[in-house]
Motif scaffolding. Sequence first.
Motif: not given
Length: 233
Positions: A8, A10, A12, A17, A32, A34-35, A39-40, A43
Amino acid sequence: MAESHHILVVEDDDDINRLLCSVIRSNGHVPQPAYSGTEAELYLGQREWSMVLLDLMLPGKRGEALLEEIGERYGYPVIVISAKGEQQSKIAALKAGADDYMTKPFDIEEVAARMDSVLRRHRRWPQTQADGPALLRHKDLTVDPEAKTVFAGDVQLTLTAREYDILALLLSSPKKLFAKANLFESVWGEEYFGGGENVVNVHMSNLRNKLAKANPAEEYIETIWGMGYRLKS
């Protein structure tokens, strides 16, 4: 074929990213993105993650709060990648459960190397005995190297990868006194350096706090001042 891991990311900043996700894919793993911290958080509970790459300055839930949640609820390995380069920020992140800390701007090859190092440590104990590792026990502690679970009596502990490795290492040699340099080189897989003592101190303190919370009446690890740590008989 090398094992593939779900990681994952994370962060922004869209460019950073995408860059991190590209590094992950080029090393045979599945990213994966996440921004935001919010959101993280969504997940985190959806699957088992082999690792989290975490920025601290995030919209929504802050990275520091997310780091604490990961340590308390999931125990996933975390590499913090942040523009915060102050020593205080690094120590705070380690105390909150981070396994490693990198500052921006970062080197792509170093990110890949540190990811490999953390992943290697996280799966070290299940691989040491392929025919089914024996349970490790001390007092009411039970460590299962295959399932990577730790119990103090009936209470299951949620440990970070490095906290787990430290405890499993101590239980694997119950009478041995481990110097801080010995612990660092065994668990981190790197040569002991000037800041290594602080790193060991932080993770050992986190581990002992979790053990004390699980069973306040028992002391599992003792400090031999000027020498190191060992299991308390």
